[in-house]
Design a protein around this motif. Sequence first.
Motif, short mmCIF file in Angstrom:
data_model
loop_
_atom_site.label_atom_id
_atom_site.label_comp_id
_atom_site.label_asym_id
_atom_site.label_seq_id
_atom_site.Cartn_x
_atom_site.Cartn_y
_atom_site.Cartn_z
N MET A 1 0.96 -1.21 0.12
CA MET A 1 0.03 -0.20 -0.05
C MET A 1 0.97 1.17 0.13
SD MET A 1 -3.20 -1.08 2.24
CE MET A 1 -4.56 -0.50 1.27
N VAL A 2 0.50 2.15 -0.80
CA VAL A 2 1.21 3.31 -0.98
C VAL A 2 0.38 4.69 -0.76
CG1 VAL A 2 2.96 2.33 -2.30
CG2 VAL A 2 1.13 3.46 -3.48
N ASP A 3 0.90 5.73 -0.52
CA ASP A 3 0.09 6.94 -0.48
C ASP A 3 -0.40 7.25 -1.83
OD1 ASP A 3 0.29 7.25 2.55
OD2 ASP A 3 2.08 8.14 2.21
N ALA A 4 0.09 7.17 -2.73
CA ALA A 4 -0.28 7.72 -4.23
C ALA A 4 0.43 6.89 -5.19
CB ALA A 4 0.45 8.85 -4.48
N VAL A 5 -0.37 6.18 -6.21
CA VAL A 5 0.22 5.14 -7.02
C VAL A 5 0.60 5.71 -8.64
CG1 VAL A 5 -1.36 3.21 -6.08
CG2 VAL A 5 -2.30 4.83 -7.92
N PRO A 7 2.66 8.12 -9.05
CA PRO A 7 4.23 8.26 -9.38
C PRO A 7 4.92 6.88 -9.48
CG PRO A 7 3.77 9.65 -7.41
CD PRO A 7 2.43 8.76 -7.80
N TYR A 8 4.58 5.80 -8.79
CA TYR A 8 4.93 4.63 -9.15
C TYR A 8 4.78 4.10 -10.34
CZ TYR A 8 5.86 4.37 -4.02
OH TYR A 8 6.31 4.16 -2.89
N HIS A 9 3.46 4.23 -10.95
CA HIS A 9 3.18 3.89 -12.25
C HIS A 9 3.88 4.59 -13.23
CE1 HIS A 9 0.65 3.55 -16.19
NE2 HIS A 9 0.41 2.12 -15.41
N ALA A 10 4.06 5.98 -13.11
CA ALA A 10 5.04 6.74 -14.00
C ALA A 10 6.48 6.29 -14.05
CB ALA A 10 5.04 8.25 -13.58
N ALA A 11 6.95 6.10 -12.91
CA ALA A 11 8.32 5.36 -12.61
C ALA A 11 8.53 3.92 -13.46
CB ALA A 11 8.82 5.36 -11.54
N PHE A 12 7.38 3.10 -13.44
CA PHE A 12 7.53 1.88 -13.96
C PHE A 12 7.40 2.02 -15.46
CE2 PHE A 12 6.97 -0.12 -9.82
CZ PHE A 12 7.74 -1.25 -9.86
N SER A 39 -7.18 3.77 -8.48
CA SER A 39 -6.58 3.46 -6.90
C SER A 39 -5.52 2.28 -6.91
CB SER A 39 -7.59 3.13 -5.76
OG SER A 39 -8.25 2.22 -6.32
N ARG A 40 -5.40 1.60 -8.12
CA ARG A 40 -4.22 0.73 -8.12
C ARG A 40 -3.80 0.36 -9.62
NH1 ARG A 40 -6.70 -4.69 -6.21
NH2 ARG A 40 -7.30 -3.58 -4.46
N ILE A 54 -1.55 -0.35 -4.56
CA ILE A 54 -2.91 0.03 -3.92
C ILE A 54 -2.85 1.31 -3.29
CG2 ILE A 54 -4.91 -0.64 -2.71
CD1 ILE A 54 -3.80 -3.32 -3.11
N ARG A 55 -3.46 2.26 -3.69
CA ARG A 55 -3.55 3.39 -3.00
C ARG A 55 -4.19 3.20 -1.38
NH1 ARG A 55 -6.95 7.22 -5.87
NH2 ARG A 55 -8.30 6.67 -4.46
N ARG A 56 -3.59 3.87 -0.49
CA ARG A 56 -3.73 3.31 0.88
C ARG A 56 -5.32 3.78 1.48
NH1 ARG A 56 0.17 2.67 3.90
NH2 ARG A 56 1.74 3.82 2.96
#
Length: 170
Positions: A1-5, A7-12, A39-40, A54-56
Amino acid sequence: MVDAVAPYHAAFVAGMRGTYGKVLSRGLPRITRYRPGASRFSVVDPSGNIITFIRRDEPTELEYGGSKELAGLARVLDNARILREFKSDDQAAFRALNSGLRRHGDAAPAVEQALALAALIELSTALGKVELVPAWGDRLRALPLTAEERDQIRHSIATPDTLTPWLPHP
């Protein structure tokens, strides 16, 4: 679980583009599509291992089959969203939208029809059913939509450029 998804998607996505020259959405490895506000999303590595971000604050209760507060095509759209975002089942979402549009499309507002058609265009492209896209695109182009509604439709899918031939920018 992360606070915001996002930025992670953009990095991947950036890493995948850097490594493979494009974003892979089928096969191994791959990444699921991400719509603004979702949210995911999931990443599948070359061995088939899945990591889901998954957004927290994601809702804990989902109404599979679509929200009972909705009816007709609106409920079908909600169900397809759940199938895509929470179950990562594009094929089931495709079937639900295709069937729902046939059953409820004529009685639905133009914007709901457009949302369903846009999702079908995106899903059929992702699933390799591109022969179906022109017919849905022609139906989308024929709908009477305001500029605001066209923007809403473009923002409803992960790859808005897919709609450019049928929903051009003003």
